[in-house]
Design a protein around this motif. Structure first.
Motif, PDB file in Angstrom:
ATOM      1  N   THR A   1      -0.930   1.507  -4.209  1.00 15.95           N
ATOM      2  CA  THR A   1      -2.370   1.701  -3.975  1.00 15.95           C
ATOM      3  C   THR A   1      -3.124   2.047  -5.264  1.00 15.95           C
ATOM      4  O   THR A   1      -4.127   1.399  -5.581  1.00 15.95           O
ATOM      5  CB  THR A   1      -2.606   2.738  -2.860  1.00 15.95           C
ATOM      6  OG1 THR A   1      -1.902   2.293  -1.701  1.00 15.95           O
ATOM      7  CG2 THR A   1      -4.071   2.898  -2.529  1.00 15.95           C
TER       8      THR A   1
ATOM      9  N   ALA B   1      -3.499  -4.984  -0.710  1.00 17.12           N
ATOM     10  CA  ALA B   1      -2.390  -4.021  -0.610  1.00 17.12           C
ATOM     11  C   ALA B   1      -2.009  -3.891   0.862  1.00 17.12           C
ATOM     12  O   ALA B   1      -2.864  -3.605   1.710  1.00 17.12           O
ATOM     13  CB  ALA B   1      -2.813  -2.680  -1.195  1.00 17.12           C
TER      14      ALA B   1
ATOM     15  N   SER C   1       0.876  -1.190   0.000  1.00 16.96           N
ATOM     16  CA  SER C   1       0.000   0.000   0.000  1.00 16.96           C
ATOM     17  C   SER C   1       0.901   1.225   0.000  1.00 16.96           C
ATOM     18  O   SER C   1       1.180   1.815   1.035  1.00 16.96           O
ATOM     19  CB  SER C   1      -0.846   0.018   1.276  1.00 16.96           C
ATOM     20  OG  SER C   1      -2.190  -0.126   1.028  1.00 16.96           O
TER      21      SER C   1
ATOM     22  N   THR D   1      -7.007  -2.256   0.973  1.00 10.58           N
ATOM     23  CA  THR D   1      -5.718  -1.570   1.111  1.00 10.58           C
ATOM     24  C   THR D   1      -5.361  -1.446   2.595  1.00 10.58           C
ATOM     25  O   THR D   1      -6.216  -1.659   3.466  1.00 10.58           O
ATOM     26  CB  THR D   1      -5.771  -0.155   0.494  1.00 10.58           C
ATOM     27  OG1 THR D   1      -6.836   0.548   1.128  1.00 10.58           O
ATOM     28  CG2 THR D   1      -6.020  -0.215  -1.003  1.00 10.58           C
TER      29      THR D   1
ATOM     30  N   ALA E   1      -3.213  -1.014  -7.452  1.00  6.25           N
ATOM     31  CA  ALA E   1      -4.142  -2.004  -6.895  1.00  6.25           C
ATOM     32  C   ALA E   1      -5.576  -1.689  -7.312  1.00  6.25           C
ATOM     33  O   ALA E   1      -6.333  -2.577  -7.730  1.00  6.25           O
ATOM     34  CB  ALA E   1      -4.032  -2.025  -5.367  1.00  6.25           C
TER      35      ALA E   1
END
Ligand code: FAD
Length: 316
Positions: free
Chosen positions: A97, A150, A92, A113, A100
């Protein structure tokens, strides 16, 4: 449950948060394939085997040297298909992020996340995530077959469990649409140690009075092999570069040790440091709010305390 792990590269080397992602995927129990995009050191990639990757893919196309989110998401989506993986694990981070989110949209995956622990699969697939800038946790069920996880820093310990593996070149066809966002320039961090990755951070606030006084913090950071950080007003005033600004609106750090010098401890600054293992505060005001979040505090003038601390550490 085949798992793909996206590993981030900085100056050719694997970021610590990505080693943690490989270790996390290994602990989940699936066969783990790690993938790196852009220029990377081959021996560093091979060493991912030590942290639990059975296979390492390297998409070395030089267009991927720039971290373009769309392009990265396209490559990872293709790699998930090619590897028959239902789960993508990554960090993350400021890169991980948004990547993702794009991959999850493309493949119709459940996304979480800032995940802090291994999933609980006793009833569904439940992950714990950090919310409200680390002030609370939420448990969420990832119900789709495909999942994107994440990880928050320190979600897993990057310990050695195996040995090096061969690195397999991975070729992809990239289209102009993958590069619809153009990176015109990127700023290189000046410090010896990258702030988001650092084990120790020496951070200064407005109490340092001006850019010209940063030498004593840099000397302390050098002695501890630490990264330097700062509060928002310090970077707003141009005393330090913006990429050193720590907090809610800046970099979120999770070092073993965060040393805050001349920083009051406003809630927005604390939001970026509250995952630190130990916090040391140096402030001349005994009532500075930062002392409430500190593990150790020194009430004193930074210009007296910091040079003495550096000398003592050098002598130790
Ligand atoms: P100050 O509050 O001025 O504190 C300076 C400190 O230095 C004082 O505690 C003083 O006692 C001490 N001091 C003075 N002289 C000395 C000396 N000689 N030796 C030792 N100590 C000394 N801030 C962030 O940092 N990061 C963020 O991400 C962030 N995001 C924000 C987002 C929003 C929406 C808003 C509204 C604010 C945000 N802020 C952020 C700003 C935040 O609210 C504070 O204003 C800021 O953190 C204060 O910075 P400071 O501690 O360096 O300065």
């Amino acid at each position: 449950m085949s798992i793909l792990v996206f590993v981030e590269i900085a100056e050719g080397q694997i970021k610590k948060t990505s080693l943690e992602a490989v270790a996390y995927a290994h602990a989940m129990g699936g066969p783990v394939t790690a993938i790196a995009l852009g220029a990377a050191d081959q021996s560093a990639l091979a060493s991912l085997g030590k942290y639990g990757a059975q296979k390492v893919l390297h998409a070395a196309d030089e267009k991927l040297n720039k971290e373009v989110i769309q392009a990265y998401a396209s490559v990872l989506t293709k790699a998930l298909q090619d590897e028959g993986a239902d789960i993508l694990v990554l960090a993350s981070s400021s890169l991980g992020t948004p990547v993702a989110a794009r991959v999850a949209t493309k493949i119709g995956a459940s996304l979480a996340t800032n995940v802090t622990e291994l999933p609980d699969t006793t009833a569904g697939f439940v992950v714990k995530r950090s919310i409200y800038t680390g002030k609370a946790f939420a448990k969420v069920t990832l119900s789709n077959t495909k999942k994107v996880i994440a990880l928050k820093k320190n979600a897993a310990e990057a310990k050695e469990v195996g040995s090096d593996v061969a690195v397999t070149p991975y070729s992809v066809t990239l289209s102009d649409a993958d590069f619809a966002t153009k990176i015109l320039s990127s700023e290189k961090a000046t410090g010896e140690v990258l702030l988001p990755e650092a084990n120790i951070v020496v951070s200064g606030g407005r109490g340092m009075k001006g850019a010209e006084h940063w030498g004593i913090l840099e000397e302390l950071a050098k002695t501890l092999h630490a990264a330097t950080g700062c509060s928002k007003p310090v970077s707003d005033m141009g005393w330090r570069p913006h990429h050193e600004h720590v907090g809610q609106t800046g970099v979120k750090v999770a070092p073993q040790l965060y040393i805050a010098v001349g920083i009051s401890g406003a809630i927005q600054h604390l939001a970026g440091v509250n995952s630190s293992k130990y916090i040391v505060v140096i402030n001349k005001d005994a009532d500075a709010p930062f002392f409430k979040a500190a593990d150790y505090g020194i009430v004193g003038d930074a210009f007296d305390v910091v040079p003495k601390l550096t000398e003592a550490l050098k002598a130790a």
